[in-house]
Structure formats: structure tokens, C-alpha cells
Motif scaffolding. Sequence first.
Motif, short mmCIF file in Angstrom:
data_model
loop_
_atom_site.label_atom_id
_atom_site.label_comp_id
_atom_site.label_asym_id
_atom_site.label_seq_id
_atom_site.Cartn_x
_atom_site.Cartn_y
_atom_site.Cartn_z
N LYS A 170 0.82 -1.21 0.00
CA LYS A 170 0.00 0.00 0.00
C LYS A 170 0.85 1.25 0.00
N GLU A 171 0.24 2.32 -0.51
CA GLU A 171 0.86 3.63 -0.53
C GLU A 171 -0.20 4.66 -0.18
N LEU A 172 0.23 5.78 0.38
CA LEU A 172 -0.69 6.84 0.79
C LEU A 172 -0.20 8.17 0.26
N LEU A 173 -1.09 8.92 -0.39
CA LEU A 173 -0.78 10.26 -0.88
C LEU A 173 -1.80 11.24 -0.31
N ILE A 174 -1.33 12.20 0.48
CA ILE A 174 -2.16 13.30 0.96
C ILE A 174 -1.84 14.51 0.10
N VAL A 175 -2.83 14.98 -0.64
CA VAL A 175 -2.61 16.04 -1.62
C VAL A 175 -2.93 17.40 -1.01
N PRO A 176 -2.00 18.35 -1.08
CA PRO A 176 -2.27 19.69 -0.53
C PRO A 176 -3.47 20.34 -1.23
N GLY A 177 -4.19 21.17 -0.47
CA GLY A 177 -5.29 21.91 -1.06
C GLY A 177 -6.62 21.60 -0.42
N LYS A 178 -7.60 22.46 -0.72
CA LYS A 178 -8.95 22.34 -0.16
C LYS A 178 -9.89 21.67 -1.15
N GLY A 179 -11.02 21.20 -0.60
CA GLY A 179 -12.07 20.66 -1.44
C GLY A 179 -12.14 19.15 -1.41
N HIS A 180 -13.30 18.65 -1.80
CA HIS A 180 -13.53 17.21 -1.84
C HIS A 180 -13.41 16.71 -3.27
N ALA A 181 -12.66 15.62 -3.45
CA ALA A 181 -12.45 15.01 -4.77
C ALA A 181 -11.87 16.04 -5.76
N ARG A 182 -10.99 16.88 -5.26
CA ARG A 182 -10.36 17.90 -6.11
C ARG A 182 -8.84 17.72 -6.19
N SER A 183 -8.35 16.60 -5.73
CA SER A 183 -6.90 16.41 -5.69
C SER A 183 -6.28 16.44 -7.08
N TYR A 184 -6.92 15.79 -8.05
CA TYR A 184 -6.40 15.83 -9.42
C TYR A 184 -6.44 17.25 -9.95
N GLN A 185 -7.56 17.92 -9.74
CA GLN A 185 -7.71 19.28 -10.24
C GLN A 185 -6.71 20.24 -9.60
N ASN A 186 -6.45 20.05 -8.31
CA ASN A 186 -5.53 20.93 -7.59
C ASN A 186 -4.07 20.69 -7.97
N HIS A 187 -3.72 19.40 -8.17
CA HIS A 187 -2.32 19.06 -8.46
C HIS A 187 -2.27 17.92 -9.49
N PRO A 188 -2.63 18.22 -10.76
CA PRO A 188 -2.70 17.14 -11.76
C PRO A 188 -1.39 16.40 -11.99
N LYS A 189 -0.27 17.12 -11.96
CA LYS A 189 1.03 16.46 -12.20
C LYS A 189 1.40 15.54 -11.04
N LEU A 190 1.28 16.02 -9.82
CA LEU A 190 1.57 15.19 -8.65
C LEU A 190 0.68 13.96 -8.65
N TYR A 191 -0.58 14.16 -8.93
CA TYR A 191 -1.56 13.07 -8.93
C TYR A 191 -1.19 12.02 -9.98
N THR A 192 -0.98 12.49 -11.22
CA THR A 192 -0.69 11.58 -12.32
C THR A 192 0.64 10.86 -12.12
N ASP A 193 1.65 11.58 -11.68
CA ASP A 193 2.96 10.97 -11.47
C ASP A 193 2.89 9.88 -10.40
N THR A 194 2.13 10.13 -9.34
CA THR A 194 2.00 9.15 -8.26
C THR A 194 1.28 7.90 -8.75
N VAL A 195 0.20 8.10 -9.49
CA VAL A 195 -0.54 6.97 -10.05
C VAL A 195 0.34 6.18 -11.02
N LYS A 196 1.07 6.89 -11.87
CA LYS A 196 1.94 6.24 -12.86
C LYS A 196 2.99 5.37 -12.18
N LYS A 197 3.66 5.92 -11.17
CA LYS A 197 4.72 5.17 -10.48
C LYS A 197 4.13 3.96 -9.74
#
Length: 320
Positions: free
Chosen positions: A286-313
Motif C-alpha cells: 500500500k501507498e498513501l498520498l495526501i494532496v495539498p489543497g482544499k475541497g472534496h475530490a479535487r486532488s487531481y484538479q488541484n495538483h494534476p502532475k503530482l496526482y498523475t505521477d503518483t498513479v503512474k509510479k
Amino acid sequence: MVVVYKMKKRTKIIIACASLVTVVAAGLFGAGLYFYKVAVVPAPKSFLSKSQKIKPGSSLYPAHQWYQSVHKQRWHELSATRHLKLDANYIAADKPTNKTAVVAHGFMGNKDQMFQYAYMFHNLGYNVLLPDARGHGDSQGNYIGYGWPDRLDYVKWIKKVIARKGADSRIVVFGTSMGGATTMMVSGVKDVPKQVEAYIEDCGYTDVYSEISYQAKQLYNLPRFPLVGIVSAINKVKNGYTFKEASVLNQVKKNRRPMLFIHGAHDHFVPTRMVYPLYKADKGSKELLIVPGKGHARSYQNHPKLYTDTVKKFLERYLK
């Protein structure tokens, strides 16, 4: 005469108390039916933000433009219970592959609202299947399952992918919010096909009872007792399960396959604190990513590169 008077007085008190109990019970049941409609019946919800037009310059704009024009196949399946017709979009990868992402949407969402995740997986070289959960989008159903009955529907979707794309299929199940909870619920189903090699959940809740209790307090300043229990009992009669029975936490405890947990750092709809017991309970890699920023289900929208890179790896590690 004194005895008769006292008996009459006692009788009147008993009748008055019984009447009061009846009135209170009727009131609570009426309130329960009202909040059952709010929480469980598919309909526009005043507490959900309205979808906004995706404008040029938005981090979601490229994904939205792609989704509007990409070729989509319509797939259909019957629900695991109640014989409901379910609908999905299937998007083939640009190059033939045996890798498929099955994507689960959130509460009162639909397959088309998951365009940014379809775009992400497509760019990673995956086929993408986007079902509408029962009671949502183009699928039949008159209640919101919060992932519990849906977990069995998604197993059927997974089997359909294998039937159509081959026994060598390599599948990742992904979901956000209610879809994240659905993803985790799927992970605890006994007969999930071996072709499912990983799960990715984004901002799912620990269990339906806790999430609805939290929302009752947040949205209406209502205590969980006795209202949530009444709504849960109504749901048991109508739909066959209680909110406590629909435990994501218990399902995750059964999982042995890799899972990536994602949650926004300041989520006040499904509180961020819920991800930690879920992560701890999981028995697989397992892995855990806490994405900076406010809002619900907005992690991709707030940080698309961080989100995509983490999923890719994560996928490169477990779907080599």
C-alpha cells in the motif's frame, strides 16, 4: 372513592404518556423518511455544488476536450441483484493493450463526470471502462447504494472486461468519493478475478453509517442518534442492508492486493481523517498520498502532475 379516583388519574397519565410516545415515534419516523429521501433517493441535492463549465485555462480543460471527442463504446450489464440494466462507456487505448482501468464515480455523479481520470489512464496507455452505478446516470435503480450493492456490480463489470478483452487482462479498479469507497468494497469481495492487480481509491469513507452521521451533523447540525439509525432501518427494509453493515473498513481488512490511497489534505465532505484507519487496516502492499489543497475530490484538479505521477509510479511498480 379515593381508590377509583387514583386509578382514573393513573389511567389518564398512562394514556397521555402513550399518546406522547406515539406522537414522538411518528415524528421520528416521518423525519427518518424525509432524510431517507435526502440521503438515499437519487435526485438533485441542494448540498452538492453545481457542475461548472470547464473553461480554457482550467487544469481540466484538455481532459474535457479530449473526452468530448474520443470514441466511446456503450456497454451494458445487469446488476448483481434486482435485475437492473446498467450502462457504461468503454474507451479503447490508442495502442492495443491488455491493461484496463475500471473507473467508479461518486455520489450523484455519473460516468461522464470522470473524464479527467479517463484522460489520465488513457494517457498511461490503458483501456478505460466507466460504468454508471445503479441509480445514477443512464443506469436503472431508485436508490443510492453507497458502494455496498455496487461492489458486486463492479465485479460483474470486471468479468465483462475479461470476457471481452481476454483472460490475460490486467485490471486496476479506481474510484473517487463514493467510487473510492466502492473500490475498497470491491477489494474485500471473495471472488474478485485474479486479473485485478491493483486498486486506487481517492477520498473514500470508512463506512456508510459514519459518513451519513458526519453529513447529518455538518449539513443539518443533527446528532446521529436516533435519526441515522432510523434511516438505516428504513434502508434495511427497502434495500436489504444497514449502513453499519456497509463497512468499507471491514472490506479493506480482507484485501491482499496493492492499493494506493489518496485524500485531499483539507477535505470537509469526507473528512481527511477517515483515510488513516483505512490505510492501516489494509493488508496488501500500500501507498498513501495526501494532496495539498482544499475541497472534496479535487486532488487531481488541484495538483494534476503530482496526482498523475503518483498513479503512474504506483502502476509501474505493481503492473509491470
